[in-house]
Write a protein that holds these residues in place. Structure first.
Motif, PDB file in Angstrom:
ATOM      1  N   LYS A  25       0.340  -1.291  -0.107  1.00 22.82           N
ATOM      2  CA  LYS A  25       0.505  -0.184   0.458  1.00 22.82           C
ATOM      3  C   LYS A  25       1.098   1.180   0.535  1.00 22.82           C
ATOM      4  O   LYS A  25       1.892   1.160   0.627  1.00 22.82           O
ATOM      5  N   GLY A  26       0.562   2.811  -0.231  1.00 18.96           N
ATOM      6  CA  GLY A  26       1.188   3.665  -0.375  1.00 18.96           C
ATOM      7  C   GLY A  26       0.229   4.707  -0.519  1.00 18.96           C
ATOM      8  O   GLY A  26      -0.854   4.672  -1.068  1.00 18.96           O
ATOM      9  N   HIS A  27       0.606   5.180   0.457  1.00 20.30           N
ATOM     10  CA  HIS A  27       0.358   6.795   0.717  1.00 20.30           C
ATOM     11  C   HIS A  27       0.702   7.992   0.422  1.00 20.30           C
ATOM     12  O   HIS A  27       1.773   8.154   0.878  1.00 20.30           O
ATOM     13  N   LEU A  28       0.250   8.417   0.777  1.00 19.76           N
ATOM     14  CA  LEU A  28       1.049  10.243   0.729  1.00 19.76           C
ATOM     15  C   LEU A  28       0.491  10.603   1.591  1.00 19.76           C
ATOM     16  O   LEU A  28       0.407  12.207   2.382  1.00 19.76           O
ATOM     17  N   THR A  29       1.384  10.708   2.382  1.00 21.02           N
ATOM     18  CA  THR A  29       1.037  10.942   3.780  1.00 21.02           C
ATOM     19  C   THR A  29       1.572  12.362   4.924  1.00 21.02           C
ATOM     20  O   THR A  29       1.527  12.288   5.604  1.00 21.02           O
ATOM     21  N   THR A  30       2.607  13.241   3.776  1.00 21.59           N
ATOM     22  CA  THR A  30       2.392  14.457   3.718  1.00 21.59           C
ATOM     23  C   THR A  30       0.975  15.354   4.138  1.00 21.59           C
ATOM     24  O   THR A  30       1.137  16.120   4.267  1.00 21.59           O
ATOM     25  N   LEU A  31       0.377  14.851   3.728  1.00 21.50           N
ATOM     26  CA  LEU A  31      -0.955  15.240   3.343  1.00 21.50           C
ATOM     27  C   LEU A  31      -1.311  15.222   4.377  1.00 21.50           C
ATOM     28  O   LEU A  31      -2.731  15.651   4.126  1.00 21.50           O
ATOM     29  N   TYR A  32      -1.063  15.010   5.195  1.00 23.99           N
ATOM     30  CA  TYR A  32      -2.545  14.071   6.390  1.00 23.99           C
ATOM     31  C   TYR A  32      -2.464  14.582   7.985  1.00 23.99           C
ATOM     32  O   TYR A  32      -3.330  14.342   8.590  1.00 23.99           O
ATOM     33  N   PRO A  33      -1.007  15.067   8.397  1.00 22.11           N
ATOM     34  CA  PRO A  33      -0.981  16.093   9.583  1.00 22.11           C
ATOM     35  C   PRO A  33      -2.131  17.058   9.401  1.00 22.11           C
ATOM     36  O   PRO A  33      -2.148  17.508   7.836  1.00 22.11           O
ATOM     37  N   LEU A 143     -14.375   7.366  -7.738  1.00 23.43           N
ATOM     38  CA  LEU A 143     -13.906   5.676  -8.745  1.00 23.43           C
ATOM     39  C   LEU A 143     -12.746   4.964  -8.098  1.00 23.43           C
ATOM     40  O   LEU A 143     -11.414   5.973  -8.136  1.00 23.43           O
ATOM     41  N   PHE A 144     -12.431   3.556  -8.280  1.00 20.87           N
ATOM     42  CA  PHE A 144     -11.467   3.919  -8.351  1.00 20.87           C
ATOM     43  C   PHE A 144     -11.125   2.815  -9.377  1.00 20.87           C
ATOM     44  O   PHE A 144     -12.111   2.271 -10.220  1.00 20.87           O
ATOM     45  N   PHE A 145      -9.633   2.831  -9.894  1.00 22.88           N
ATOM     46  CA  PHE A 145      -8.832   2.170 -11.304  1.00 22.88           C
ATOM     47  C   PHE A 145      -8.300   0.928 -10.701  1.00 22.88           C
ATOM     48  O   PHE A 145      -7.153   0.713  -9.732  1.00 22.88           O
ATOM     49  N   TYR A 146      -8.798   0.449 -11.468  1.00 26.92           N
ATOM     50  CA  TYR A 146      -7.800  -1.238 -11.103  1.00 26.92           C
ATOM     51  C   TYR A 146      -7.433  -1.883 -12.486  1.00 26.92           C
ATOM     52  O   TYR A 146      -7.599  -1.972 -13.666  1.00 26.92           O
ATOM     53  N   SER A 163      -9.126   7.991  -7.128  1.00 27.61           N
ATOM     54  CA  SER A 163      -9.116   8.518  -8.244  1.00 27.61           C
ATOM     55  C   SER A 163      -9.177   9.824  -7.661  1.00 27.61           C
ATOM     56  O   SER A 163      -9.476  10.993  -7.940  1.00 27.61           O
ATOM     57  N   TRP A 164      -9.798  10.152  -6.188  1.00 26.79           N
ATOM     58  CA  TRP A 164      -9.600  11.144  -5.564  1.00 26.79           C
ATOM     59  C   TRP A 164      -8.588  11.275  -3.889  1.00 26.79           C
ATOM     60  O   TRP A 164      -7.919  10.390  -4.020  1.00 26.79           O
ATOM     61  N   PHE A 165      -8.443  12.618  -4.075  1.00 22.99           N
ATOM     62  CA  PHE A 165      -7.755  13.090  -3.014  1.00 22.99           C
ATOM     63  C   PHE A 165      -7.332  12.427  -1.785  1.00 22.99           C
ATOM     64  O   PHE A 165      -8.723  11.869  -0.818  1.00 22.99           O
ATOM     65  N   PRO A 166      -7.083  11.336  -1.499  1.00 22.63           N
ATOM     66  CA  PRO A 166      -5.559  11.529  -1.722  1.00 22.63           C
ATOM     67  C   PRO A 166      -4.195  10.421  -2.253  1.00 22.63           C
ATOM     68  O   PRO A 166      -3.230  10.032  -2.263  1.00 22.63           O
ATOM     69  N   PHE A 167      -4.827   9.932  -2.784  1.00 22.34           N
ATOM     70  CA  PHE A 167      -4.856   9.174  -4.410  1.00 22.34           C
ATOM     71  C   PHE A 167      -4.365   7.775  -3.731  1.00 22.34           C
ATOM     72  O   PHE A 167      -3.090   7.629  -4.112  1.00 22.34           O
ATOM     73  N   GLU A 168      -4.762   7.050  -2.835  1.00 24.16           N
ATOM     74  CA  GLU A 168      -4.649   5.622  -2.023  1.00 24.16           C
ATOM     75  C   GLU A 168      -4.242   4.809  -3.126  1.00 24.16           C
ATOM     76  O   GLU A 168      -4.517   4.248  -4.082  1.00 24.16           O
TER      77      GLU A 168
END
Length: 248
Positions: A25-33, A143-146, A163-168
């Motif tokens: 799994k990948g997360h844009l962790t800098t957007l969460y705080p 929406l999710f893309f597979y 498809s929506w922020f934060p694009f997990e």
């Protein structure tokens, strides 16, 4: 509680250990705080009042990219109207395998599927106490893309992208499919039922191959990077198979 091997000891002929389903799994962790996503919007020159238009545009660009990726590869982009899971009797994987068989795809991108699913995302709402707009992290649907691929060493894998922020993002692979690919390459016969091996012709040889593949596939080590002992082990393991394939 008795183990599986104990209960069926008179029927078990051997054991073969491999990875099962592996999910990265990948997360844009800098957007969460707290305050970080607002700071990101500020860096993009986006006012909170313009949030909806901005994120809709970014998501539309991502959808266009997914569709272009499929089109450039000559593969289908399919929007799924309803839920497609094993519980419904027809999973996404079953659907993709049907596409691969129909189009005779044996490697590369098979299809891109799109479907609406629950997610966690960012939104903007009014704070009644401060009378100001603020960013919130909340559940919603999007929406999710597979992206389904047939990998030469890992078998069928897929990438799931929000498809929506934060694009997990999630990368899914099945260790049993990777093992089947290894057995195919080594000429070791086997039978599978669903996600299980019910027969392997040479368990000892298969076990040695699995040990090497775990290092080679999961750790990204090519055969040339194996030490001399491991290279000798691979050659020794493969030799009987090659000899068995020599025509009379």
């Amino acid at each position: 509680m008795a183990s599986f091997q104990t209960v069926y000891q008179d029927r078990v002929v051997g054991e073969l250990t491999c990875f099962d389903r592996v999910i990265l799994k990948g997360h844009l962790t800098t957007l969460y705080p707290q305050g970080s996503f607002k700071a990101f919007l500020d860096s993009q020159g986006v006012r909170l009042a313009d949030f909806a238009d901005y994120v809709s545009r970014v998501s539309a660009d991502l959808k266009a990219h997914a569709q272009a990726l499929a089109a450039d590869a000559g593969r289908p982009y399919e929007y799924l109207q309803g839920t497609m899971t094993k519980a419904t009797g027809h999973s996404k994987e079953d659907f993709v395998r049907q596409i691969a068989a129909r189009d005779r795809v044996d490697s590369g991108l098979v299809a891109v599927l799109a479907t609406v699913e629950p997610c966690r995302s960012f939104g903007v709402r009014g704070n009644h106490a401060s009378h100001r707009l603020e960013v919130v992290h909340q559940p919603r649907k999007c929406l999710f893309f597979y992206f389904y691929f047939l990998h030469p060493r890992l078998g069928l894998i897929h990438v799931r992208l929000q498809s929506w922020f934060p694009f997990e993002i999630q990368i899914w692979l099945n260790g049993h499919y990777a093992l089947a690919k290894t057995l195919d390459a080594r000429g070791i016969g086997y039978r599978m039922h669903a996600n299980s091996f019910t027969q392997v012709d040479d368990l000892d040889l298969a076990g040695r191959e699995v040990a090497l593949e775990v290092r080679g596939v999961v750790l990204g080590v090519e055969e040339a990077e194996l030490d001399e002992g491991e290279q000798r082990e691979r050659r020794r393991a493969v030799a009987p198979v090659r000899e068995a394939q020599v025509p009379d």
